[in-house]
Design an enzyme around this catalytic site. Sequence first.
Site, mmCIF file in Angstrom:
data_model
loop_
_atom_site.group_PDB
_atom_site.id
_atom_site.type_symbol
_atom_site.label_atom_id
_atom_site.label_comp_id
_atom_site.label_asym_id
_atom_site.label_seq_id
_atom_site.Cartn_x
_atom_site.Cartn_y
_atom_site.Cartn_z
ATOM 1 N N SER A 183 10.044 -10.133 35.811
ATOM 2 C CA SER A 183 9.965 -11.884 35.936
ATOM 3 C C SER A 183 10.458 -11.938 34.598
ATOM 4 O O SER A 183 10.554 -11.463 33.177
ATOM 5 C CB SER A 183 8.547 -11.879 36.003
ATOM 6 O OG SER A 183 8.184 -11.064 37.530
HETATM 7 N N1 SAM Z 1 6.103 -7.388 36.379
HETATM 8 C C1 SAM Z 1 7.021 -6.532 36.949
HETATM 9 C C2 SAM Z 1 7.626 -6.675 35.837
HETATM 10 O O1 SAM Z 1 7.267 -6.285 34.415
HETATM 11 O O2 SAM Z 1 7.917 -5.947 36.033
HETATM 12 C C3 SAM Z 1 6.993 -7.008 38.072
HETATM 13 C C4 SAM Z 1 6.599 -7.582 39.413
HETATM 14 S S1 SAM Z 1 7.655 -7.828 40.369
HETATM 15 C C5 SAM Z 1 7.642 -9.860 40.279
HETATM 16 C C6 SAM Z 1 6.741 -8.329 42.486
HETATM 17 C C7 SAM Z 1 5.831 -7.165 42.457
HETATM 18 O O3 SAM Z 1 4.962 -6.376 42.992
HETATM 19 C C8 SAM Z 1 7.231 -6.247 43.130
HETATM 20 O O4 SAM Z 1 7.451 -4.344 42.267
HETATM 21 C C9 SAM Z 1 6.588 -5.548 44.307
HETATM 22 O O5 SAM Z 1 6.557 -4.892 44.947
HETATM 23 C C10 SAM Z 1 5.169 -6.037 44.139
HETATM 24 N N2 SAM Z 1 4.441 -5.948 45.137
HETATM 25 C C11 SAM Z 1 4.334 -6.582 46.561
HETATM 26 N N3 SAM Z 1 3.037 -6.776 47.245
HETATM 27 C C12 SAM Z 1 2.575 -5.467 46.623
HETATM 28 C C13 SAM Z 1 0.828 -5.032 46.985
HETATM 29 N N4 SAM Z 1 0.575 -5.251 47.860
HETATM 30 N N5 SAM Z 1 1.394 -3.706 45.929
HETATM 31 C C14 SAM Z 1 1.511 -3.335 45.301
HETATM 32 N N6 SAM Z 1 2.657 -3.832 44.662
HETATM 33 C C15 SAM Z 1 3.049 -5.274 45.790
#
Ligand code: SAM
Length: 227
Positions: free
Chosen positions: A67
Site C-alpha cells: 500500500s
Molecule cells: N499491508 C501489506 C504490505 O505492507 O505489503 C499489503 C497488503 S495487500 C494491499 C492485501 C493483501 O491481502 C494481499 O497480499 C492479499 O493476498 C491479502 N488477502 C486478501 N484476502 C485475504 C484473506 N482472506 N486472508 C489473508 N490475506 C488476504
Amino acid sequence: MVARPVDGELRGARLRLVEALREKGIRDLSVLRAFEMTPRHMFVPTGLRHRAYEDAPLPIGSGQTISQPWVHARYLELLHLTGKERVLEIGTGSGYQTVLLAHLVAQVFSIERIPALMQQARENIRRAGVNNVSVLLGDGTIGWREYAPYDAILVSAGAPSIPQPLLDQLAEGGRLLIPVGDREEQKLVVAERKNGQITMRDEAPVRFVPLLGSHGWNGDAGGTGGA
Ligand code: SAM
C-alpha cells in the site's frame, strides 16, 4: 557487507518519506519513527527499489500491492497505539506493515492467503530483525482464534462486509479497521467494542485489493491495483 552502503544511501530517501508523511498531516511521532526504522526497499521487488520511498503503492507479485505509505501511516495513527497491544493483521502482503506494527505494539499476528507472498514476507520480516511477529498462511476472514482477543485488528484488503469472526475476536476497548465496499472502492470503517457493544464510523474513501475468503469475496480473482 555489500548491503550496508546501499542501506545508508537509502536512509536519506527514507527520511524524506518521513518528512513527506509529516507534511501530509501524520502527527503521531511513534508512527513516524516506525517509518524511519523500517527499510521499505527491502519489501519491494528488486527492480522497484529505486521507487521504494515514493508515497505510492507498488506491485509485489501475485497481482497484489504494497500500500501507499500514507495509507499505512493513517491506519496506524487511527489505532492510537500505546505499545502494549496484541494486534491481528489480515493481508501480510510483503510484510512491510507487519514490521511497522512490530515497532509499535507488543505482539503482531499476521495472516496471508497467498503462499508465495507469505514465503517472501517471512524472509522480509526475518531480515528486518523483529522478533514479536507470528505469521499464518490461511484465510484471514476467519481470524486467528487461538490467540484472540486482539486489542486491534487491521484488514488490508477490501471486504463486502465486516467478517463476523473478526468482530468476535476484538477485545473490549479494541478497534477494527477495515475497508468495506465493492471490489473497486471502499470506505475505511472503524469499529470499536465498548461495554460489549460494537460502534462503527466511516473514516475515508479508500481503494484496496479484494479480501477473498469464506467471509469475504468469493473466487480467486487477483488484485485490482488499488492500495
Ligand atoms: N499491508 C501489506 C504490505 O505492507 O505489503 C499489503 C497488503 S495487500 C494491499 C492485501 C493483501 O491481502 C494481499 O497480499 C492479499 O493476498 C491479502 N488477502 C486478501 N484476502 C485475504 C484473506 N482472506 N486472508 C489473508 N490475506 C488476504
